[in-house]
Enzyme design. Sequence first.
Site, PDB file in Angstrom:
ATOM      1  N   GLU A  98       0.840  -1.197   0.000  1.00  0.00           N
ATOM      2  CA  GLU A  98       0.000   0.000   0.000  1.00  0.00           C
ATOM      3  C   GLU A  98       0.873   1.244   0.000  1.00  0.00           C
ATOM      4  O   GLU A  98       1.919   1.295   0.630  1.00  0.00           O
ATOM      5  CB  GLU A  98      -0.815   0.048   1.295  1.00  0.00           C
ATOM      6  CG  GLU A  98      -1.551  -1.221   1.571  1.00  0.00           C
ATOM      7  CD  GLU A  98      -3.041  -1.066   1.416  1.00  0.00           C
ATOM      8  OE1 GLU A  98      -3.478  -0.025   0.888  1.00  0.00           O
ATOM      9  OE2 GLU A  98      -3.740  -1.985   1.841  1.00  0.00           O
ATOM     10  N   GLY A 169       5.202  -1.752   7.312  1.00  0.00           N
ATOM     11  CA  GLY A 169       6.540  -2.259   7.581  1.00  0.00           C
ATOM     12  C   GLY A 169       7.366  -1.406   8.506  1.00  0.00           C
ATOM     13  O   GLY A 169       7.039  -0.248   8.781  1.00  0.00           O
ATOM     14  N   GLU A 170       8.441  -2.013   8.998  1.00  0.00           N
ATOM     15  CA  GLU A 170       9.381  -1.322   9.885  1.00  0.00           C
ATOM     16  C   GLU A 170      10.646  -1.041   9.066  1.00  0.00           C
ATOM     17  O   GLU A 170      11.464  -1.941   8.826  1.00  0.00           O
ATOM     18  CB  GLU A 170       9.673  -2.212  11.109  1.00  0.00           C
ATOM     19  CG  GLU A 170      10.829  -1.754  11.976  1.00  0.00           C
ATOM     20  CD  GLU A 170      10.827  -0.263  12.279  1.00  0.00           C
ATOM     21  OE1 GLU A 170       9.878   0.235  12.893  1.00  0.00           O
ATOM     22  OE2 GLU A 170      11.802   0.419  11.906  1.00  0.00           O
ATOM     23  N   SER A 201      10.176   6.542   9.611  1.00  0.00           N
ATOM     24  CA  SER A 201       9.610   6.408  10.956  1.00  0.00           C
ATOM     25  C   SER A 201       9.906   5.012  11.485  1.00  0.00           C
ATOM     26  O   SER A 201       9.737   4.023  10.769  1.00  0.00           O
ATOM     27  CB  SER A 201       8.102   6.631  10.868  1.00  0.00           C
ATOM     28  OG  SER A 201       7.484   6.290  12.087  1.00  0.00           O
ATOM     29  N   SER A 224       8.431   6.430  16.718  1.00  0.00           N
ATOM     30  CA  SER A 224       7.087   6.163  17.225  1.00  0.00           C
ATOM     31  C   SER A 224       7.190   5.863  18.717  1.00  0.00           C
ATOM     32  O   SER A 224       7.477   4.738  19.111  1.00  0.00           O
ATOM     33  CB  SER A 224       6.468   4.972  16.483  1.00  0.00           C
ATOM     34  OG  SER A 224       6.306   5.307  15.127  1.00  0.00           O
ATOM     35  N   LEU A 225       6.953   6.871  19.518  1.00  0.00           N
ATOM     36  CA  LEU A 225       7.139   6.742  20.974  1.00  0.00           C
ATOM     37  C   LEU A 225       5.939   5.993  21.580  1.00  0.00           C
ATOM     38  O   LEU A 225       6.094   4.935  22.191  1.00  0.00           O
ATOM     39  CB  LEU A 225       7.281   8.148  21.569  1.00  0.00           C
ATOM     40  CG  LEU A 225       7.597   8.244  23.047  1.00  0.00           C
ATOM     41  CD1 LEU A 225       8.908   7.574  23.387  1.00  0.00           C
ATOM     42  CD2 LEU A 225       7.620   9.720  23.476  1.00  0.00           C
ATOM     43  N   ASN A 226       4.784   6.574  21.451  1.00  0.00           N
ATOM     44  CA  ASN A 226       3.511   5.893  21.728  1.00  0.00           C
ATOM     45  C   ASN A 226       3.263   5.452  23.162  1.00  0.00           C
ATOM     46  O   ASN A 226       2.245   4.806  23.444  1.00  0.00           O
ATOM     47  CB  ASN A 226       3.328   4.668  20.807  1.00  0.00           C
ATOM     48  CG  ASN A 226       3.256   5.054  19.344  1.00  0.00           C
ATOM     49  OD1 ASN A 226       3.015   6.218  19.034  1.00  0.00           O
ATOM     50  ND2 ASN A 226       3.483   4.123  18.455  1.00  0.00           N
ATOM     51  N   ASN A 300      -6.493   5.760  14.937  1.00  0.00           N
ATOM     52  CA  ASN A 300      -7.400   5.439  13.844  1.00  0.00           C
ATOM     53  C   ASN A 300      -7.894   4.033  14.113  1.00  0.00           C
ATOM     54  O   ASN A 300      -7.105   3.099  14.139  1.00  0.00           O
ATOM     55  CB  ASN A 300      -6.661   5.496  12.499  1.00  0.00           C
ATOM     56  CG  ASN A 300      -6.181   6.902  12.198  1.00  0.00           C
ATOM     57  OD1 ASN A 300      -6.918   7.862  12.341  1.00  0.00           O
ATOM     58  ND2 ASN A 300      -4.923   7.022  11.808  1.00  0.00           N
ATOM     59  N   CYS A 342      -2.953   6.352   9.123  1.00  0.00           N
ATOM     60  CA  CYS A 342      -1.854   5.664   9.815  1.00  0.00           C
ATOM     61  C   CYS A 342      -2.345   4.396  10.485  1.00  0.00           C
ATOM     62  O   CYS A 342      -3.345   4.407  11.188  1.00  0.00           O
ATOM     63  CB  CYS A 342      -1.288   6.509  10.942  1.00  0.00           C
ATOM     64  SG  CYS A 342      -0.572   8.018  10.428  1.00  0.00           S
TER      65      CYS A 342
HETATM   66  N1  SAH Z   1       6.719   0.916  11.362  1.00  0.00           N
HETATM   67  C1  SAH Z   1       7.027   2.280  11.448  1.00  0.00           C
HETATM   68  C2  SAH Z   1       6.400   3.094  10.348  1.00  0.00           C
HETATM   69  C3  SAH Z   1       5.003   2.721   9.933  1.00  0.00           C
HETATM   70  S1  SAH Z   1       3.735   3.039  11.110  1.00  0.00           S
HETATM   71  C4  SAH Z   1       6.639   2.845  12.810  1.00  0.00           C
HETATM   72  O1  SAH Z   1       5.972   2.165  13.564  1.00  0.00           O
HETATM   73  O2  SAH Z   1       7.067   3.952  13.099  1.00  0.00           O
HETATM   74  C5  SAH Z   1       3.521   4.792  10.955  1.00  0.00           C
HETATM   75  C6  SAH Z   1       2.929   5.465  12.167  1.00  0.00           C
HETATM   76  O3  SAH Z   1       1.560   5.087  12.338  1.00  0.00           O
HETATM   77  C7  SAH Z   1       3.632   5.110  13.464  1.00  0.00           C
HETATM   78  O4  SAH Z   1       3.951   6.270  14.176  1.00  0.00           O
HETATM   79  C8  SAH Z   1       2.587   4.308  14.219  1.00  0.00           C
HETATM   80  O5  SAH Z   1       2.758   4.431  15.605  1.00  0.00           O
HETATM   81  C9  SAH Z   1       1.304   4.906  13.709  1.00  0.00           C
HETATM   82  N2  SAH Z   1       0.150   4.049  13.870  1.00  0.00           N
HETATM   83  C10 SAH Z   1       0.100   2.713  13.819  1.00  0.00           C
HETATM   84  N3  SAH Z   1      -1.162   2.271  14.013  1.00  0.00           N
HETATM   85  C11 SAH Z   1      -1.935   3.354  14.185  1.00  0.00           C
HETATM   86  C12 SAH Z   1      -3.337   3.568  14.408  1.00  0.00           C
HETATM   87  N4  SAH Z   1      -4.200   2.546  14.478  1.00  0.00           N
HETATM   88  N5  SAH Z   1      -3.774   4.835  14.544  1.00  0.00           N
HETATM   89  C13 SAH Z   1      -2.924   5.877  14.441  1.00  0.00           C
HETATM   90  N6  SAH Z   1      -1.608   5.751  14.218  1.00  0.00           N
HETATM   91  C14 SAH Z   1      -1.110   4.506  14.100  1.00  0.00           C
HETATM   92 FE1  SF4 Z   2       4.900  -2.292  12.281  1.00  0.00          FE
HETATM   93 FE2  SF4 Z   2       4.288  -1.270  14.662  1.00  0.00          FE
HETATM   94 FE3  SF4 Z   2       4.858   0.372  12.616  1.00  0.00          FE
HETATM   95 FE4  SF4 Z   2       2.575  -1.058  12.627  1.00  0.00          FE
HETATM   96  S1  SF4 Z   2       3.150   0.591  14.045  1.00  0.00           S
HETATM   97  S2  SF4 Z   2       3.956  -0.793  10.923  1.00  0.00           S
HETATM   98  S3  SF4 Z   2       3.272  -2.962  13.633  1.00  0.00           S
HETATM   99  S4  SF4 Z   2       6.243  -1.115  13.619  1.00  0.00           S
END
Ligand code: SAH
Ligand code: SF4
Length: 360
Positions: A98, A169-170, A201, A224-226, A300, A342
């Site tokens: 995608e 992907g990562e 990212s 991606s701290l989260n 999302n 995202c």
């Molecule tokens: N794998 C990498 C890049 C792809 S994900 C990463 O995790 O950084 C891209 C961004 O989308 C990341 O910051 C991730 O935390 C965020 N993300 C993943 N799932 C999500 C969701 N359901 N709602 C909002 N953001 C999300």
């Molecule tokens: Fe992979 Fe996590 Fe990024 Fe989703 S948020 S693409 S599972 S690393």
Amino acid sequence: MLPTQCQTPVGPLVGMELPDLRNLLGPDQPAYRARQLYDALYRQQVANLSEISVLPKSLQNQLVTHTSMGLPAVERRFDSADGTRRYLLRLEDNRTVEAVLMPEEGRDTICISSQVGCPVDCKFCLTALMGLERNLTAGEIIGQVLYIVRDAGLELKSNRLNIVLMGMGEPLLNLEQVLKATRLLTDPSGIGLSQKRITVSTSGIVPKIAELGQAEVRPKLAISLNASSEAQRRELMPITRKYSLAALMEACRAYSLRPWEKLTFEYVLLGDVNDSDTDARRVVRLIANLNCKVNLIALNPGPGIPFETPAPERVTAFQHIVRQSVPCFIRKPRGLDIYAACGQLKRVAPDLLSLATEHQ
Ligand code: SAH
Ligand code: SF4
């Protein structure tokens, strides 16, 4: 290598750097041929080998016989009411990835994938449900950009275009190909994008952050701290068991930013899980003294994702606390109606139709 010695197809061509092309053409071709081919692939962005009229017909025929271009084909395109376009692109082995185009006033952003699926298993992300199918090659990474630029009639050198490796992907688990793709995207004699306009990212693959920092040509870095504590992050992002939050923050402190660069932290807000004022204050402490900004993303939602989107007031309250220390923005969800936002990227077309019933 060309012509007669090689019976099996070589290539694909998109993804090859100049030395790869020189190698491919071999010593029998004058040195400038590789440069002409490079120019056609990346500066002119031909979609077809037959468009490269500068090459002698015999060489063109050999290339057609023995190589492939390697550009993706579109399997489906979904157009959102907000202008976002989600592309399901088919690779040469028929797997699909995608990519998303987000046009905005004054700029366009293309969000591309680095792997088919993802092995990282974050609990709020739809892509995680696929697991990892395989890494993408550099050619497949830039192919997404070339395809979309052509499809949407975008100007590559217009300084309007931003690329984010935030699709499936990562990226840091596929760093070598991501760096090769970045070199191809930024080469001034080829595609010619600025390094300032490409962002990668990561979920926090700590050793790879250091390796990225040493690359001469590299995208900007977003983390991606989260989560605001070690225990919370272990729950939400199990990768934290391997690379702790402490080690991640250490890697951020050791990362050498270029003079024009800031680190970005992304923070997905999950209702009543990581979105309290206390969380916000802990985030501020974690990122203290870093040259950075924070992007907040309200979850999302998706089928199979066991979290809720926080109320908008919660999101602004969180922003208010973080903003007292560093710039902090709320990322607007794009293409929600077509599952393009995202963390919503998950694979093949029929999924979109059946998404509502999946994983129940
Ligand atoms: N794998 C990498 C890049 C792809 S994900 C990463 O995790 O950084 C891209 C961004 O989308 C990341 O910051 C991730 O935390 C965020 N993300 C993943 N799932 C999500 C969701 N359901 N709602 C909002 N953001 C999300
Ligand atoms: Fe992979 Fe996590 Fe990024 Fe989703 S948020 S693409 S599972 S690393």
